[in-house]
Design an enzyme around this catalytic site. Structure first.
Site, PDB file in Angstrom:
ATOM      1  CG  HIS A  55      27.379 -13.391 -17.120  1.00  0.00           C
ATOM      2  ND1 HIS A  55      27.682 -12.049 -17.182  1.00  0.00           N
ATOM      3  CD2 HIS A  55      26.020 -13.458 -17.096  1.00  0.00           C
ATOM      4  CE1 HIS A  55      26.577 -11.339 -17.206  1.00  0.00           C
ATOM      5  NE2 HIS A  55      25.546 -12.181 -17.143  1.00  0.00           N
ATOM      6  CD  GLU A  57      33.332 -13.602 -18.411  1.00  0.00           C
ATOM      7  OE1 GLU A  57      33.736 -12.768 -19.238  1.00  0.00           O
ATOM      8  OE2 GLU A  57      32.116 -13.896 -18.286  1.00  0.00           O
ATOM      9  CB  CYS A  85      29.535  -7.898 -17.262  1.00  0.00           C
ATOM     10  SG  CYS A  85      29.195  -9.203 -16.056  1.00  0.00           S
ATOM     11  CB  CYS A  88      32.226 -11.580 -15.203  1.00  0.00           C
ATOM     12  SG  CYS A  88      30.758 -12.515 -15.689  1.00  0.00           S
TER      13      CYS A  88
END
Length: 158
Positions: A55, A57, A85, A88
């Site tokens: 992801h 991040e 999420c 993250c």
């Protein structure tokens, strides 16, 4: 809001937009800043790297830690194009970032098919009630390593 915060967020949004336009992955981007300078930036790389943890991040945290040669990002700020999420958010806490700015919300993400609500709900369930079946084995062997860690004089706490 200071102009520099807006500019850093615009950079995160631009990364997410570039990802969409070029078919490189999900519409997410993140930037990590220290002392007013961008240390690392990345967009979502899940589909291009075949890594479900890539992801924006997490990818940006990895790059920032490499750039700064440290496993803690104290003194840094993250700008992310969307509210993180659970994975993250956990990574942001573990990295010890000082502050997070976000643009879109998790509800906005859910509206386009990125719905993480089931993870939040699963975390609240007892292990035996979760969709992911879990079974504990070899605890007696594994706990010995934890005891070694606890007694170690070579460990670096984090």
């Amino acid at each position: 809001m200071e102009e520099q915060h807006l500019n850093f967020m615009r950079e995160a949004i631009a990364l997410s937009e570039d990802n969409v336009k070029n078919g490189l992955g999900g519409p997410f981007g993140a930037v990590i800043v220290k002392d007013g300078k961008i240390i690392a930036k990345s967009a979502n790389r899940v589909t291009t790297t075949n890594d479900p943890t890539a992801h924006a991040e997490v990818a940006t945290i990895r790059l920032a830690c490499q750039a700064l040669q440290t496993f803690t990002l104290e003194g840094c700020v993250i700008y992310t194009s969307c509210e993180p999420c659970p994975m993250c958010l956990g990574a942001i806490y573990w990295a010890r970032l000082d502050k997070m700015y976000y643009a879109n919300t998790k509800s906005d993400a859910a509206a386009i098919g990125f719905d993480d609500q089931f993870i939040y709900e699963e975390i609240d369930l007892k292990l035996e009630e979760r969709k992911l079946k879990s079974e504990q084995i070899l605890k007696e062997e594994a706990i010995l390593v934890f005891e070694q860690w606890k007694a170690s004089t070579q460990k670096i706490d984090y």
